[in-house]
Structure formats: C-alpha cells, structure tokens
Design an enzyme around this catalytic site. Sequence first.
Site, PDB file in Angstrom:
ATOM      1  N   GLU A 189      -6.170  -0.638  15.748  1.00  0.00           N
ATOM      2  CA  GLU A 189      -6.861  -1.590  14.859  1.00  0.00           C
ATOM      3  C   GLU A 189      -5.904  -2.674  14.359  1.00  0.00           C
ATOM      4  OE1 GLU A 189      -7.460  -2.929  10.826  1.00  0.00           O
ATOM      5  OE2 GLU A 189      -7.142  -0.751  10.812  1.00  0.00           O
ATOM      6  N   ARG A 214       1.042  -6.244  12.790  1.00  0.00           N
ATOM      7  CA  ARG A 214       0.458  -5.616  13.976  1.00  0.00           C
ATOM      8  C   ARG A 214       0.301  -6.621  15.110  1.00  0.00           C
ATOM      9  NH1 ARG A 214      -3.475  -0.536  12.479  1.00  0.00           N
ATOM     10  NH2 ARG A 214      -1.964   0.486  11.118  1.00  0.00           N
ATOM     11  N   ARG A 223       0.839  -1.197   0.000  1.00  0.00           N
ATOM     12  CA  ARG A 223       0.000   0.000   0.000  1.00  0.00           C
ATOM     13  C   ARG A 223       0.873   1.247   0.000  1.00  0.00           C
ATOM     14  NH1 ARG A 223      -4.798  -1.724   4.353  1.00  0.00           N
ATOM     15  NH2 ARG A 223      -5.237  -3.731   3.360  1.00  0.00           N
ATOM     16  N   ARG A 231       2.429   1.266  10.274  1.00  0.00           N
ATOM     17  CA  ARG A 231       1.873   1.660   8.977  1.00  0.00           C
ATOM     18  C   ARG A 231       2.979   1.547   7.933  1.00  0.00           C
ATOM     19  NH1 ARG A 231      -2.854   4.283   8.224  1.00  0.00           N
ATOM     20  NH2 ARG A 231      -2.922   4.783  10.439  1.00  0.00           N
ATOM     21  N   SER A 260     -10.204  -5.625  10.419  1.00  0.00           N
ATOM     22  CA  SER A 260     -11.500  -5.073  10.010  1.00  0.00           C
ATOM     23  C   SER A 260     -12.264  -6.173   9.298  1.00  0.00           C
ATOM     24  CB  SER A 260     -11.324  -3.878   9.062  1.00  0.00           C
ATOM     25  OG  SER A 260     -10.915  -2.730   9.764  1.00  0.00           O
TER      26      SER A 260
END
Length: 432
Positions: free
Chosen positions: A356, A397, A269, A284, A359
């Site tokens: 987070e 994560r 990403r 990130r 999801s």
Amino acid sequence: MLDIKWIRENQQALAEALEKRGQSADSARSIVADLIARDEARRTHLTKLQDTQARQNAASKEIGKAMGAKDLALAEKLKGEVAELKAFVQSGEATGRELDRALTEALAVVPNVPLDDVPVGKDENDNIEIRRFGDPRQGEGLKEHFELGEALGFMDFERAAKLSGSRFTVLTGKLARLERALGQFMLDLHTSEHGYTEVVAPLLVRDEALFGTGQLPKFEEDLFFTPHGDGRLGLIPTSEVPMTNLVREEIVGAEKLPLRFTALTPCFRSEAGSAGRDTRGMLRQHQFYKVELVSITDAETALSEHERMTECAETVLKRLGIPYRTVVLCTGDMGFGARRTYDIEAWLPGQNTYREISSCSVCGDFQARRMNARYRGADGKPQYLHTLNGSGVAVGRALIAVMENYQNDDGSISVPDVLRPYMGGVTRIEAA
C-alpha cells in the site's frame, strides 16, 4: 460521528453495519441498545427540564398577580415553589450537560457506516482488486530498498537508531535529494494539473482537531504528544488533520465547493500494535513524509469526488512508471471514519509483492459532525459537509518503489524521467 436521530430511526441498519465491521451480533446489538438508552435518558431529562422551566416562568408570573390581588399567602407559596423549581433547573442543567457528554463519548467511538457497495469481509485477504497498471518487474537477484540504500551509502539505519531508536532512517546525498524530488513532483502535479490548493499548516494540533478527524479518542495510543502550557499538542499523524479542520465550526458557502487542499508534511505515528511488522527498512516508520489530498464537498458530489481523488493519486504512479493495483477495502479492513476506501498498492520487486502506498477514503458527514463544519444547501439551511482524504502519495514508500523498480544490476538506481528536472539532471544514483 453518526447522527443520533439517524440511529434512532435505523437501529437495525447500524447493528448490521457494526457486524460487517467485525462486531459479533450480540456486541452490535448491545452497542446500539446502549446508544438508544443514553439518548432516551437525555431526551427524557430534557423534556422534564423544559417542563420545569415552563412551570417556573408561569409561577413567576402568578406571583405578580397574587401580589396585585394582595393575596400574600399565595404569593409566598408561589415564591417557595419557584425557589424549588429554580434549584431543580440549575442542577438539571448540569445533569443535562453530563448526559450530553456521556452520549457524545459513546458516539465518538462508533465507526462510520460502510456504503452498500463495500465488500463484506474480515481483513485484507477479502479486499477486491478493481484495476492494475504496468507490468510488475520480476527476476532473480532483485534487491529490497534497504539493501540498495545501504550499499549505495545513502541510507543509514544504524545511525538513526543511535539518534532516535528503531523505525527511523537517515537519508543522505542523492537519496535525500530523490526523496525531496518526489515530494516536490507530487505537489507540482496536484496543484498545477489537479486543481488542489497547496497548504502549509501546523504540525502540532489541539485535541479538538484530532477529535474532528477521528484520531481521538479511539486511536490515542497511535499518536505522539508534547506538553504545551497547561495541556498538550499532538504531532500530526497526517496532514489530513489540519487541512480538514480548516473548516471546523464554519459555514462554507456552497459556491466555494468543492474545496481541494494538498500539503507535503512530515507525519508522526507510534505504530502501536505493529511490533514485528516491517522492522527492516523504511516501510513502517515513526516519522515519514507524505503528500496528502483533502476534499471538502457536499453529499451530491462526494462519491464522484472519491473517484477523482483516487485517479489523482494513481496519476503519480503512472508518471513515475511504477506498476500498481487498486483495491477496494472490505468492511473489516476499512478505517474507522471511512464509508469506502480505495487502496493503491505499488509493486515492490524486492519483496515480489504489492504494498500500500495510498489510501483514498470518502467519509460522508462523519468528520463534519465532529467538527461542526457545514454549508448552506439550496434551501438556505445549514447542512453538514462531506469530507474525503487520500495520500497523494506517501513519499517514503514512493522512494522505496522507485529504488526497487529502477534498480540496475550494478546496484545503481536510474532516476525516472519526470524526476530528473528536480534532480539537477542526474540520471543515475551510484555509490558514494
């Protein structure tokens, strides 16, 4: 993608849904009005084209009758009419394709309609917590993952930057093995206990696949591309893309549903728009590993499948002994293709907050329409499938969460019980 027939019949409902997602009332009405105008133009042209084709067919038959009756003048007149009609049909078909394309492009950037039970809100501050697990570890002197990793000598951001720039990490030694162990543990759990089929799929995909799951055209700037032949291929931002597209342009037998897939892959990403956010550490990244869950089912079972998928992801953290909370995202924080999303947030003692880690979203038939993916219902007629996706969970994560929750006063990290078989029996990670 939304159904234009549904939009025609529910214009006010769509406008209200767009407002819930953050559009102003005027903007929402304008978007709906534009879609209706494009559809009306397309339908009006199609009707005219069909009428012209019908007249062309009728005139062609009349030519034969006129020739049979030796009425050459009428036959010539009809031939001239047919030539004009044929020219209009040819140009009209091209116009029709252009009108179809314009409507599809407009529909392609309209987000999904939230379910009625999704809380209305602007951003993450309006998300609603629905449950918690575990007791968050708190206290003085608790370190963040990058402090721990660098001190151990197994996490190197400086060398990663030399290789690739910012938002990359080099893991070595026991931390590299711990990350691998986490991914293997998750795959084994989801395949052996949760009924998911493991998939090894391409990491480079066509634009059509990215369009199918909603990354294109709206989020092109978030993707990485590489030239391929006369075109390009995109690096997957998540294995949701190839796994969901396994059913594109197919009609799946209802008896095969639900289909449940899982994969452990690197994800890529660009993190467009995230400048200044989480610049330290590996929260990130441009490249990271994730175990993804995808379910493909029907309208009747999609919502129960959403609850099941979320529970599967939560089980990962329960087995690891990581405290977490689950929240339902508000309309303003929810993803483009989702109708409802649950975020699972792991407790990070070094940050003294929840972040987070997964999801899980139910998308209705939004993606299936973009992929033309269907199944046969009880009446034998093809219907669009319903798709779901979720992180089961983000491996990097999870590594962060394990490091921070299992840190010791001397800077070492204890290995959770469930990971020890994957670590060759190692119980503690100490400095190199």
